[in-house]
Design an enzyme around this catalytic site. Sequence first.
Site, short mmCIF file in Angstrom:
data_model
loop_
_atom_site.label_atom_id
_atom_site.label_comp_id
_atom_site.label_asym_id
_atom_site.label_seq_id
_atom_site.Cartn_x
_atom_site.Cartn_y
_atom_site.Cartn_z
CG ASP A 1 -2.00 -1.04 1.17
OD1 ASP A 1 -2.37 -1.44 0.05
OD2 ASP A 1 -2.49 -1.45 2.24
CG ASP B 1 -6.83 -1.58 -1.32
OD1 ASP B 1 -7.08 -2.79 -1.44
OD2 ASP B 1 -5.91 -1.13 -0.61
#
Length: 199
Positions: free
Chosen positions: A158, A172
């Site tokens: 991330d 995401d």
Amino acid sequence: MAEAERIIGTPDTPDAAGGGKERPDSEGTPVGEPGAGRGRRRIAVLFAVASIAYALDLISKMIVVAKLEHHPPIEIIGDWLKFEAIRNAGAAFGFGEAFTVIFTMIAAAVIVVIARLARKLYSLPWAIALGLLLGGALGNLTDRIFRAPGVFEGAVVDFIAPKHFAVFNLADSAIVCGGILIVLLSFKGLDPDGTVHKD
């Protein structure tokens, strides 16, 4: 799986498509059962969107690992938005880190269901929505399989870090956008097979 097919799938016969539904064409005018060519075009859109979402996610993670990991965060909009590399063992936005294997299985199941039901897809908006879900699920599943600490337990990369919010990635984002689009289409009464609910 059967419940997902009931919600997402298309009736196999024209008679099964009745019961308060009508199939619109691109202008919203009801037309007959679509041909195989139209279905193939929607499938092509689904996999094209999924491929683009997956490629963007994969490339962005490769850049982040090579250039940003183990380095200070990069400020994009002051401290309101930063690029900061982290490894996330949980689900989207860092939730549920104790259930990595379960999230891996869920992502794999989503991919199988979408691929199985793609042949029954005749709606362009649904093709886009499912393509976003498929691309995002594939992106994070790739991390689960190939990244440390091990197969099906890998930590997702991330890097998008808004202030006062969880750090996330492009996969995401694709999943969330696809989910929002599906909710909107459901509220409008548009089904994946191109039929519209008549309330």
